[in-house]
Design a protein around this motif. Structure first.
Motif, PDB file in Angstrom:
ATOM      1  N   GLN A  53     -12.838 -44.239 -49.008  1.00  0.00           N
ATOM      2  CA  GLN A  53     -13.663 -43.341 -48.398  1.00  0.00           C
ATOM      3  C   GLN A  53     -14.432 -44.026 -47.223  1.00  0.00           C
ATOM      4  O   GLN A  53     -14.985 -45.126 -47.337  1.00  0.00           O
ATOM      5  CB  GLN A  53     -14.893 -42.866 -49.614  1.00  0.00           C
ATOM      6  N   LEU A  54     -14.538 -43.217 -46.121  1.00  0.00           N
ATOM      7  CA  LEU A  54     -15.159 -43.797 -45.200  1.00  0.00           C
ATOM      8  C   LEU A  54     -16.584 -43.262 -45.044  1.00  0.00           C
ATOM      9  O   LEU A  54     -16.881 -41.955 -44.684  1.00  0.00           O
ATOM     10  CB  LEU A  54     -14.565 -43.596 -43.717  1.00  0.00           C
ATOM     11  N   GLY A  95     -13.103 -38.034 -34.945  1.00  0.00           N
ATOM     12  CA  GLY A  95     -12.901 -38.372 -36.190  1.00  0.00           C
ATOM     13  C   GLY A  95     -13.783 -38.091 -37.207  1.00  0.00           C
ATOM     14  O   GLY A  95     -13.532 -37.594 -38.544  1.00  0.00           O
ATOM     15  N   VAL A  96     -15.151 -38.000 -36.909  1.00  0.00           N
ATOM     16  CA  VAL A  96     -16.083 -37.986 -38.027  1.00  0.00           C
ATOM     17  C   VAL A  96     -15.960 -36.402 -38.407  1.00  0.00           C
ATOM     18  O   VAL A  96     -16.429 -35.914 -39.445  1.00  0.00           O
ATOM     19  CB  VAL A  96     -17.614 -38.074 -37.010  1.00  0.00           C
ATOM     20  N   ALA A  97     -15.572 -35.650 -37.258  1.00  0.00           N
ATOM     21  CA  ALA A  97     -15.789 -34.160 -37.504  1.00  0.00           C
ATOM     22  C   ALA A  97     -14.869 -33.837 -38.813  1.00  0.00           C
ATOM     23  O   ALA A  97     -14.728 -32.874 -39.275  1.00  0.00           O
ATOM     24  CB  ALA A  97     -15.253 -33.345 -36.344  1.00  0.00           C
ATOM     25  N   GLU A  98     -13.716 -34.499 -38.840  1.00  0.00           N
ATOM     26  CA  GLU A  98     -12.837 -34.457 -40.100  1.00  0.00           C
ATOM     27  C   GLU A  98     -13.097 -34.923 -41.103  1.00  0.00           C
ATOM     28  O   GLU A  98     -12.237 -34.554 -42.169  1.00  0.00           O
ATOM     29  CB  GLU A  98     -11.319 -35.237 -39.383  1.00  0.00           C
ATOM     30  N   ASN A 351      -7.460 -49.994 -31.667  1.00  0.00           N
ATOM     31  CA  ASN A 351      -8.616 -49.285 -30.638  1.00  0.00           C
ATOM     32  C   ASN A 351      -8.592 -47.744 -30.672  1.00  0.00           C
ATOM     33  O   ASN A 351      -7.413 -46.993 -30.762  1.00  0.00           O
ATOM     34  CB  ASN A 351      -8.210 -49.881 -29.146  1.00  0.00           C
ATOM     35  N   ILE A 352     -10.000 -47.183 -30.824  1.00  0.00           N
ATOM     36  CA  ILE A 352      -9.949 -46.004 -30.948  1.00  0.00           C
ATOM     37  C   ILE A 352      -9.600 -44.824 -29.922  1.00  0.00           C
ATOM     38  O   ILE A 352      -9.118 -43.808 -30.018  1.00  0.00           O
ATOM     39  CB  ILE A 352     -11.403 -45.496 -31.443  1.00  0.00           C
ATOM     40  N   LEU A 358      -9.353 -41.826 -38.092  1.00  0.00           N
ATOM     41  CA  LEU A 358      -8.723 -41.832 -39.470  1.00  0.00           C
ATOM     42  C   LEU A 358      -7.678 -42.306 -39.635  1.00  0.00           C
ATOM     43  O   LEU A 358      -7.263 -42.878 -40.494  1.00  0.00           O
ATOM     44  CB  LEU A 358      -8.760 -40.099 -39.995  1.00  0.00           C
ATOM     45  N   GLU A 359      -6.644 -42.335 -38.566  1.00  0.00           N
ATOM     46  CA  GLU A 359      -5.360 -42.910 -38.396  1.00  0.00           C
ATOM     47  C   GLU A 359      -5.643 -44.328 -38.532  1.00  0.00           C
ATOM     48  O   GLU A 359      -4.761 -45.259 -39.415  1.00  0.00           O
ATOM     49  CB  GLU A 359      -4.520 -42.803 -37.215  1.00  0.00           C
TER      50      GLU A 359
END
Length: 418
Positions: A53-54, A95-98, A351-352, A358-359
Motif C-alpha cells: 500500500q502506497l 499515479g495518485v488518481a489511480e 524516474n517518474i 504505480l509501475e
C-alpha cells in the motif's frame, strides 16, 4: 464494530478468521491477498501495514533554499540544484488518481518548498483529488498573502522548523533567518484559520536537537503552544558535516552502543513516575541504563530496526522525478558511526518521467526491498563493534548489497522526519 477512543473493534469468524471493520481494512490496504506481518508481544497482537500500500508520497518541489543552515546537507554534497516541473508533478498526480484510498502528499525534501512559484497550485490540485496535504517550511517566506493562499488551497498541516527559542540561538543554526519574523509569520497564519477548538490547517513545529540548542527545547515547546501548534517533532541532528560530530547528543562516533539496542536487550517495566527535582536524576540514569523500557505500559521503543518510511507506506520523489524509497536515500550523505564515517549513497528506483508512479511502486525489486526492510533482514551494524563495511551502504556482512540499512539512524529512532 463501533469505534471507541481511537480504537476499532474486530470480530472473529467461526473459522477463526479476523474480520476487520471495512474502513480500517481500506485505510491500511488490507485487500484480499495482501501479505500482512503479525507480531506478538505478551498480550498484544500487532498487524503491520502491507508493503503493497502506497499511502504517503514525499514531494521535493526544489532542492534550493534561501538559508544556509548549519545542519543542511549542502555542506556535504555536490548535486545539481533545480525545481520540479509542472510535467513531473502531473505525472505524480496521474499515479495518485489511480490510488484508493488517496495517499498523503507531503511537500518537502532538501530545500525550501515555498520558493517554488507553483507550490500553492499543486497543493490545490492534490487537495482536489482527495489527498491529505502537508508542507514543511522554514517560515521565512510565509507572508500573510502566501498563508491565505495555502489555507484556501486546502493545506491540512503546516510544519515550521524552529531550532532555537531566542533570536540568538535560532540564528546560530538557521543562518540568514530571524526568529521574530518567523514567529510573526506563524501568528498571522494561525489567525487566518477558521476559529474553533481544532482549527485547520494544523500547525506543527519541527526541532533539530543539538548540543548547542537542546536547553532551548522547553521554551520552544512553550512557543509552539502559544502560536497554535498542535504537535511538535524533535529529531537528533544528522552530522552530515564533520563539524557537526561534536553537536550530536548521542555518541555515534564511538563503540559505545548504549543508545542503540536490539531484540536481545533486557527489559525493564516502570510505572508512571512524575519527572521532578526528586526523580529526574535517577530516571535519567535509568533511561540510559541500556534496558528496553516500558513506561506506564507504553514502550519507550529503543530497540530500533524499524523503518518508519516503509511502515507508513511511503515513497519519495525528488525535484527531477527520481523516485527513492525514503527521504534519507534521495541524496547521498554521510554521518559518523562506530569510529567510521559512513557514506550513505542515494538509491534511485527509477524516474517518474519515464515510468508511471504505480509501475515504479510495483517494481519487483522495489517490492522485494520493502519486504526486506519490514523484516529488517540486514546486518545488525549498530549492535556490533563495527568494521570497514560501515564506511558505506554498499554492502553488509550478510551479503546484502546497496542499499543496506543496518546502520540507518532513522531506523534506530535517532533521526526522524515529519
Amino acid at each position: 464494530m463501533a469505534k471507541k477512543s481511537g480504537s476499532a473493534y474486530a470480530e472473529v469468524g467461526v473459522d477463526g478468521r479476523l474480520i476487520l471493520p471495512p474502513e480500517v481494512a481500506e485505510a491500511f490496504g488490507l485487500v484480499p491477498g495482501a501479505r500482512v506481518r503479525v507480531d506478538t508481544d505478551g498480550g498484544a497482537l500487532r498487524l503491520h501495514r502491507p508493503t503493497t500500500q502506497l499511502s504517503r508520497i514525499y514531494v521535493e518541489p526544489t532542492n534550493r533554499c534561501n538559508l544556509d543552515c548549519v545542519t543542511c546537507y549542502r555542506h556535504n554534497w555536490d548535486e545539481t540544484l533545480g525545481r520540479m516541473s509542472d510535467a513531473t508533478f502531473a505525472r505524480i498526480l496521474a499515479g495518485v488518481a489511480e490510488l484508493q484510498p488517496k495517499p498523503t502528499l507531503f511537500f518537502g525534501g532538501v530545500g525550501e518548498p515555498t520558493l517554488h512559484t507553483r507550490l500553492v497550485s499543486w497543493i490545490a490540485q492534490a487537495h482536489a483529488l482527495g489527498c491529505r496535504v502537508e508542507l514543511i517550511t522554514n517560515g521565512t517566506l510565509l507572508t500573510e498573502s502566501t498563508s491565505r493562499r495555502l489555507i484556501e488551497a486546502g493545506l491540512d498541516l503546516l510544519w515550521v522548523s524552529i531550532d532555537g527559542a531566542t533570536p540568538e540561538s535560532y540564528a546560530d543554526v538557521r543562518l540568514g533567518a530571524q526568529l521574530p519574523t518567523v514567529l510573526e509569520n506563524i501568528r498571522h497564519f494561525a489567525n487566518l484559520r477558521d476559529p474553533g477548538p481544532l482549527p485547520k490547517p494544523e500547525i506543527g513545529v519541527a526541532f533539530v536537537a543539538m548540543d548547542r540548542n537542546f536547553d532551548d527545547l522547553p521554551e520552544v515547546l512553550r512557543i509552539a503552544r502559544e502560536h497554535g501548534a498542535s504537535r511538535v517533532k524533535v529529531s537528533n541532528v544528522l552530522a552530515t558535516d564533520a563539524s557537526l560530530d561534536r553537536e550530536t547528543l548521542y555518541d555515534a562516533s564511538s563503540n559505545d552502543t548504549a543508545f542503540l539496542q536490539s531484540a536481545y536487550t533486557p527489559r525493564l517495566s516502570l510505572p508512571q513516575i512524575p519527572i521532578n527535582t526528586r526523580t529526574k536524576d535517577v530516571l535519567a540514569r535509568v533511561f540510559s541504563s541500556g534496558y528496553h523500557i516500558t513506561f506506564a505500559g507504553s514502550p519507550l521503543d529503543l530497540a530500533g530496526d524499524v523503518c518508519e518510511f516503509v511502515a507508513s507506506g511511503s515513497m519519495a520523489v525528488g525535484w527531477a522525478g527520481d523516485v527513492s524509497p525514503c527521504l534519507p536515500l534521495m541524496h547521498t550523505h554521510s554521518h559518523p558511526i562506530k569510529g567510521y564515517r559512513r557514506t550513505s549513497h542515494a538509491h534511485i528506483v527509477g524516474n517518474i518521467n519515464v515510468r508511471g508512479l504505480l509501475e515504479l511502486w510495483r517494481d519487483p525489486g522495489y517490492v522485494s526491498y520493502r519486504n526486506q526492510v519490514q523484516t529488517f533482514d540486514f546486518a545488525p551494524c549498530t549492535a556490533c563493534g563495527g568494521c570497514e563495511l560501515l564506511e558505506s551502504n554498499d554492502e553488509d556482512c550478510m551479503g546484502n548489497l546497496r542499499p543496506t540499512c543496518g546502520a540507518c539512524l532513522w531506523a534506530q529512532g535517532l533521526v526522524q522526519c515529519p
